[in-house]
Design an enzyme around this catalytic site. Structure first.
Site, PDB file in Angstrom:
ATOM      1  N   LYS A   1     100.868 124.487  74.146  1.00  0.00           N
ATOM      2  CA  LYS A   1      99.799 125.443  73.861  1.00  0.00           C
ATOM      3  C   LYS A   1     100.431 126.814  73.641  1.00  0.00           C
ATOM      4  CE  LYS A   1      95.759 127.762  75.722  1.00  0.00           C
ATOM      5  NZ  LYS A   1      96.369 129.079  75.486  1.00  0.00           N
ATOM      6  N   SER A   2     100.420 127.262  72.412  1.00  0.00           N
ATOM      7  CA  SER A   2     101.047 128.543  72.081  1.00  0.00           C
ATOM      8  C   SER A   2     100.197 129.705  72.566  1.00  0.00           C
ATOM      9  CB  SER A   2     101.244 128.661  70.565  1.00  0.00           C
ATOM     10  OG  SER A   2     101.957 127.561  70.062  1.00  0.00           O
TER      11      SER A   2
END
Length: 372
Positions: free
Chosen positions: A63-64
């Site tokens: 998850k950036s």
């Protein structure tokens, strides 16, 4: 730890121009609403660990911590146009970025409209990257009814490989692009340890699990699961400040005390224009001094908050990329996730069980092949 949301290196379209782009996307996807079509995950809870990941095939990726936005590759009067679209449905034209349609023709472009889902991130050395993780349409063809495997196949062959070929052939010219585009690495759900240990050049704050067998869902998708470490689970609220009022006993004059820490009310979004009280944000004196020193309006802004060990909401950052806070359903989902307290160790301890369930599904004679 959350980082600053990157600024978009483009020209913001005026409202009428943004609406035209939104309507074009609406028609491309066969929708009846010009609202932002991006899918939104639900917070990871124990039920997902004990049921969802055991009952269904999921991909997992990091998850950036960046700016979620759609990339729209299109044309205007016969010329290539590239846009980034935020969750607020703001449209930014990105000049000096070329994404060819084919590997063999570097000058080709997406005349009929290609819509990509991804995240704009800033690397540790200050460069921008656009990380692609889904594809809603390719050159005029909607893909939202297809399963994830198929959409990722189109994304790789119809967007990423042509761009890679362009960079390989013209490395000096593409060096001047405002950012490069990449595909996020996807692993099978039981490969989550590899994702957790991956070395990244940008900030990441969790994992995203996405079902392989589901179509693309506009809005909240219960088959996209967002896991964050328990101490980093966050909620976006509208911040409403109440300042102490003082009255001069002799003159009766009243004034507000802007120096002392105000009461910070947190409002959850209930749809439409309805923001209702949910809780309070705790601020230390030094935190309040830092916020005042920004010299910016603070009231009625969207704030991202985390819960500390004593159950108090604490300020993390402003989310000016959002029109409103999280919907109350999302808030309650995050609260469930906080209470379930699924740690990285819990995930790693479940890898073998997830892998065994995956292999059992593949061996079932009645298992249906994914439709592409």
């Amino acid at each position: 730890m959350a980082g600053a949301v990157p600024d978009i290196p483009g020209v913001k379209a005026p409202p009428e121009g943004a609406r035209e782009i939104s309507l074009e996307i609406m028609r491309l996807l066969g929708r009846h609403s010009p609202k932002f079509p991006g899918a939104q995950p639900v917070s990871f809870a124990r039920q997902h660990l004990e049921h969802a990941l055991l009952d269904e095939d999921y991909f997992v990726c990091e998850k950036s911590d960046g700016l979620r936005c759609l990339m729209f590759l299109s044309s205007l009067n016969g010329e290539e146009r590239t846009y980034l679209i935020t969750r607020k449905n703001e449209v930014f034209w990105i000049p000096d970025l070329h994404v060819p349609l084919t590997e063999t023709d570097p000058s080709s472009f997406h005349v009929n409209g290609t819509l990509i889902d991804g995240e704009l991130v800033r690397t540790q050395d200050g460069r921008l990257k656009y990380l692609m993780f889904d594809l809603l349409a390719h050159n005029g063809k909607s893909l939202v009814e297809r399963v994830l495997d198929s959409r990722l196949g189109y994304l790789k062959s119809g967007v990423f490989k042509p761009f890679q070929a362009l960079v390989a052939k013209y490395p000096e010219d593409t060096q001047n692009f405002p950012f490069k585009i990449y595909m996020k690495a996807m692993e099978l759900s039981y490969g989550l340890e590899k994702v957790l240990k991956a070395r990244l050049t940008h900030l990441s704050d969790g994992l995203i699990f996405t079902s392989r067998r589901q179509p693309y869902i506009f809005g909240t998708d219960p088959h996209i699961l967002k896991w964050k470490p328990p101490n980093e689970n966050s909620v976006d609220f509208v911040l409403e400040m109440e300042f102490n009022e003082y009255e001069d006993p002799s003159s009766g004059e009243k004034w507000l005390d802007y120096d002392s820490v105000p009461q910070c009310n947190l409002l959850a979004w209930h749809g439409g224009s309805q923001d209702l009280p949910f809780g309070h944000m705790y601020l230390e004196n030094d935190e309040w001094e830092k916020l005042k020193a920004l010299g910016e309006p603070l009231n009625r802004r969207v704030v991202e908050c985390i819960m500390d060990d004593t159950g108090r909401w604490r300020f993390l950052r402003f989310r000016d990329d959002k029109d409103h806070g999280n919907h109350i359903d999302t808030v309650e989902s995050v609260m469930e996730s906080i209470q379930d307290h699924i740690t990285e160790k819990d995930l790693l301890n479940s890898v073998e069980t997830i892998r065994d369930a995956w292999h059992d599904r593949q061996e079932q004679p009645s298992a249906k092949r994914l439709k592409t």
